[in-house]
Design an enzyme around this catalytic site. Sequence first.
Site, mmCIF file in Angstrom:
data_model
loop_
_atom_site.group_PDB
_atom_site.id
_atom_site.type_symbol
_atom_site.label_atom_id
_atom_site.label_comp_id
_atom_site.label_asym_id
_atom_site.label_seq_id
_atom_site.Cartn_x
_atom_site.Cartn_y
_atom_site.Cartn_z
ATOM 1 N N HIS A 149 0.755 -1.263 -0.198
ATOM 2 C CA HIS A 149 0.107 -0.013 0.020
ATOM 3 C C HIS A 149 0.964 1.325 0.002
ATOM 4 C CE1 HIS A 149 -3.640 -2.337 2.015
ATOM 5 N NE2 HIS A 149 -2.989 -3.032 1.042
ATOM 6 N N TYR A 157 -12.477 10.596 3.148
ATOM 7 C CA TYR A 157 -12.779 9.467 2.297
ATOM 8 C C TYR A 157 -13.165 8.244 3.297
ATOM 9 C CZ TYR A 157 -12.612 12.690 -1.670
ATOM 10 O OH TYR A 157 -12.769 13.657 -2.356
#
Length: 252
Positions: A147, A244
């Site tokens: 990631h 988000y």
Amino acid sequence: MKLKVLILALLCVSFAKAQETWEVGSTTLTEYDLVTGVQIPWEIMWGPDDYIWATERRGRVLRINPADGNYTTVLNIQSIISGGGSGEPGLLGMAADPNFDESPYIYLVFNYGGFPYSERISRFMWNGTALVDEEILIDDIDGGGIHNGARMLVLEDNTLMVTMGDKGIGDNSQNMNNLDGKTLRLNLDGSIPADNPNPSSYIYSYGHRNSQGLCLGPNGLIYSSEHGQNSNDEFNIIEPDRNYGWPEVEGM
């Protein structure tokens, strides 16, 4: 005669496989291999010099002639790339300066060093044959084995956006003292834009898991695609100071 016909048929089949065509409306597209032997190309862009530029995750930048597929290695930083590019870390995103003729810079983001890895955003000058004179814009960002982001996009106002993954630690995405799990916005010289949500921070949006797609749409809309954990990938419009949701919210 039968043998000649068979050979001709086999040649036609072989050519058809190598030169597969696709009909898109009234346009015929022909698919073929331009370059072979490239190892994990991560970013591919049409360069301002009408060549194709590509990063290899192991640490090379390639400049490819679109006419014949011949290419040169214009940067090689394999010696410092984390894990040799065999896993998710490595040489990742790339972007070109929008005023390339006067400011021939290529922007790159990559993981370097041994574990725990670090992540860096740099720009290099194109001297006509190679990328030289690295200028570090942001350094010592926490890297990870997974990631790491990291897509780049130059906006119409000449600022640079860079996506940062959460490095596998979801809480990073909500930590405003950590750049991971964020969309960053910086000036092309590495300074912080005065109109960022926080004028002392590169953070433009937060609550991201691992955004690896970034593009500019009509009317200045910024679109980003983001990997979900097991499903629920996201397609987001990026807005300043918006949360988000990760790790509490995933997908819709």
